[in-house]
Design a protein around this motif. Structure first.
Motif, short mmCIF file in Angstrom:
data_model
loop_
_atom_site.label_atom_id
_atom_site.label_comp_id
_atom_site.label_asym_id
_atom_site.label_seq_id
_atom_site.Cartn_x
_atom_site.Cartn_y
_atom_site.Cartn_z
N LEU A 1 0.84 -1.21 0.00
CA LEU A 1 0.00 0.00 0.00
C LEU A 1 0.87 1.25 0.00
CD1 LEU A 1 -2.77 1.24 0.01
CD2 LEU A 1 -2.91 0.85 2.46
N ARG A 2 1.93 1.25 0.80
CA ARG A 2 2.83 2.42 0.81
C ARG A 2 3.42 2.68 -0.57
NH1 ARG A 2 5.21 0.01 5.75
NH2 ARG A 2 4.30 1.08 7.54
N ARG A 3 3.86 1.60 -1.23
CA ARG A 3 4.49 1.77 -2.55
C ARG A 3 3.51 2.33 -3.58
NH1 ARG A 3 7.14 -2.69 -0.85
NH2 ARG A 3 5.59 -4.11 -1.70
N ALA A 4 2.23 2.00 -3.44
CA ALA A 4 1.24 2.51 -4.39
C ALA A 4 1.18 4.04 -4.37
CB ALA A 4 -0.13 1.92 -4.10
N LEU A 5 1.68 4.64 -3.30
CA LEU A 5 1.67 6.10 -3.17
C LEU A 5 2.98 6.75 -3.62
CD1 LEU A 5 -0.07 5.83 0.22
CD2 LEU A 5 -0.97 7.24 -1.63
N LEU A 6 3.99 5.96 -3.95
CA LEU A 6 5.30 6.50 -4.31
C LEU A 6 5.21 7.55 -5.42
CD1 LEU A 6 7.81 3.49 -4.39
CD2 LEU A 6 7.82 5.45 -2.84
N GLY A 7 5.77 8.70 -5.14
CA GLY A 7 5.89 9.74 -6.15
C GLY A 7 4.63 10.51 -6.47
N LEU A 8 3.54 10.23 -5.77
CA LEU A 8 2.28 10.93 -6.06
C LEU A 8 2.12 12.14 -5.15
CD1 LEU A 8 -0.27 7.98 -6.39
CD2 LEU A 8 0.93 9.19 -8.22
N SER A 9 1.48 13.16 -5.66
CA SER A 9 1.11 14.31 -4.84
C SER A 9 -0.13 13.94 -4.03
CB SER A 9 0.80 15.51 -5.73
OG SER A 9 -0.38 15.26 -6.48
N PHE B 1 5.11 -4.22 -9.63
CA PHE B 1 6.50 -4.58 -9.91
C PHE B 1 7.35 -3.35 -10.19
CE2 PHE B 1 4.39 -8.65 -10.80
CZ PHE B 1 5.20 -9.50 -10.05
N GLU B 2 6.80 -2.41 -10.97
CA GLU B 2 7.53 -1.17 -11.26
C GLU B 2 7.75 -0.36 -9.98
OE1 GLU B 2 6.26 0.56 -15.46
OE2 GLU B 2 4.52 -0.21 -14.33
N LEU B 3 6.77 -0.36 -9.09
CA LEU B 3 6.90 0.41 -7.85
C LEU B 3 7.89 -0.23 -6.89
CD1 LEU B 3 3.15 1.35 -7.51
CD2 LEU B 3 5.05 2.92 -8.05
N VAL B 4 7.98 -1.56 -6.87
CA VAL B 4 9.01 -2.24 -6.07
C VAL B 4 10.38 -1.83 -6.57
CG1 VAL B 4 10.05 -4.49 -5.56
CG2 VAL B 4 7.59 -4.20 -5.34
N ALA B 5 10.56 -1.82 -7.89
CA ALA B 5 11.85 -1.42 -8.47
C ALA B 5 12.15 0.05 -8.17
CB ALA B 5 11.84 -1.66 -9.98
N ALA B 6 11.15 0.90 -8.26
CA ALA B 6 11.35 2.33 -7.98
C ALA B 6 11.74 2.54 -6.53
CB ALA B 6 10.08 3.12 -8.31
N GLU B 7 11.09 1.81 -5.63
CA GLU B 7 11.43 1.93 -4.21
C GLU B 7 12.87 1.47 -3.96
OE1 GLU B 7 9.26 0.71 -0.12
OE2 GLU B 7 9.72 -0.97 -1.45
N ALA B 8 13.27 0.37 -4.61
CA ALA B 8 14.62 -0.15 -4.43
C ALA B 8 15.67 0.84 -4.92
CB ALA B 8 14.76 -1.49 -5.16
N GLN B 9 15.30 1.65 -5.92
CA GLN B 9 16.22 2.64 -6.46
C GLN B 9 16.12 3.98 -5.74
OE1 GLN B 9 15.37 2.76 -10.66
NE2 GLN B 9 15.85 0.62 -10.93
N GLY B 10 15.27 4.04 -4.69
CA GLY B 10 15.14 5.27 -3.91
C GLY B 10 14.28 6.33 -4.56
N GLU B 11 13.50 5.95 -5.58
CA GLU B 11 12.63 6.92 -6.25
C GLU B 11 11.42 7.22 -5.40
OE1 GLU B 11 11.65 5.71 -10.25
OE2 GLU B 11 13.66 4.93 -10.54
N GLY B 12 10.83 8.37 -5.64
CA GLY B 12 9.59 8.74 -4.97
C GLY B 12 9.77 9.34 -3.61
N LYS B 13 10.99 9.49 -3.14
CA LYS B 13 11.22 10.09 -1.82
C LYS B 13 10.84 11.55 -1.88
CE LYS B 13 13.01 6.34 -0.19
NZ LYS B 13 12.13 5.40 0.40
N GLY B 14 10.27 12.02 -0.79
CA GLY B 14 9.90 13.44 -0.72
C GLY B 14 8.44 13.68 -1.07
N ALA B 15 7.85 12.83 -1.89
CA ALA B 15 6.39 12.93 -2.11
C ALA B 15 5.78 11.99 -1.11
CB ALA B 15 6.07 12.56 -3.55
N ALA B 16 5.01 11.05 -1.58
CA ALA B 16 4.43 10.06 -0.67
C ALA B 16 5.43 8.98 -0.32
CB ALA B 16 3.17 9.46 -1.27
N GLY B 17 6.59 9.00 -0.90
CA GLY B 17 7.58 7.95 -0.64
C GLY B 17 8.48 8.36 0.41
#
Length: 186
Positions: free
Chosen positions: A28-36, A170-186
């Motif tokens: 559920l947390r990953r589903a929010l990665l990078g979103l406003s 799957f894309e969001l797991v990869a994005a999280e592993a690469q540290g993407e989405g931090k600062g928004a919902a990540g």
């Protein structure tokens, strides 16, 4: 499931169940990665569910169940008149603030589960029209129910996220592993 839960100690049933619960929270947390906050509040399906609403609902639900297990007064009171408020951010609430709230709830859940003598400890369900009267559940049941509840809504979140921008779990797991989405919902 795009992640794999590692069982670190085969004799630690609590740890294994807590790890499965955390894996579902992660979905559920990953589903929010990078979103406003605005993107997370969108309702792209006929259900009317949003990612931020699911987040708030799951955090509140986990807290309520742990408070029930502790036989404590529920700190968040929901009934038919305000049930819908558990599925939307209000006032100063943001995705970030609800994620921080959920982190505290998760820590409280783990502390409680680790504090009971064993998972066979039971607690009564509170009086409510949707619960059978005089029913008790074990802490093991509590953990399994939280895994079920969180997993169900993590699946909803996958569909909502994919409807918003096409990103899959799957894309969001990869994005999280690469540290993407931090600062928004990540």
């Amino acid at each position: 499931m795009p992640t794999h839960v590692i069982e670190n100690d085969f004799s630690d049933e609590r740890g294994t169940l807590l790890a499965f619960l955390e894996a579902q929270r992660g979905g559920l947390r990953r589903a929010l990665l990078g979103l406003s906050d605005e993107q997370a509040a969108r309702r792209p399906s006929a259900s009317g569910l949003s990612l931020s609403g699911l987040l708030k609902h799951v955090a509140e639900t986990e807290l309520t169940w742990v408070e029930n297990a502790k036989e404590a007064q529920n700190s968040i009171q929901r009934d038919e008149s305000n049930w819908h408020l558990g599925f939307q951010l209000e006032g100063a609430e943001t995705v970030e603030s609800v994620l921080a709230f959920w982190d505290k709830v998760a820590a409280e859940t783990e502390a409680y589960v680790r504090s009971v003598p064993d998972l066979d400890v039971t607690f009564p369900l509170p009086a409510a029209p949707w619960f059978p009267s005089n029913t008790r559940h074990s802490v093991r049941w509590l953990l399994l129910h939280l895994i079920e509840e969180t997993g169900r809504h993590a699946g909803h979140a996958d569909i909502i996220r994919e409807s918003l921008d096409g990103k899959t779990a799957f894309e969001l797991v990869a994005a999280e592993a690469q540290g993407e989405g931090k600062g928004a919902a990540g």
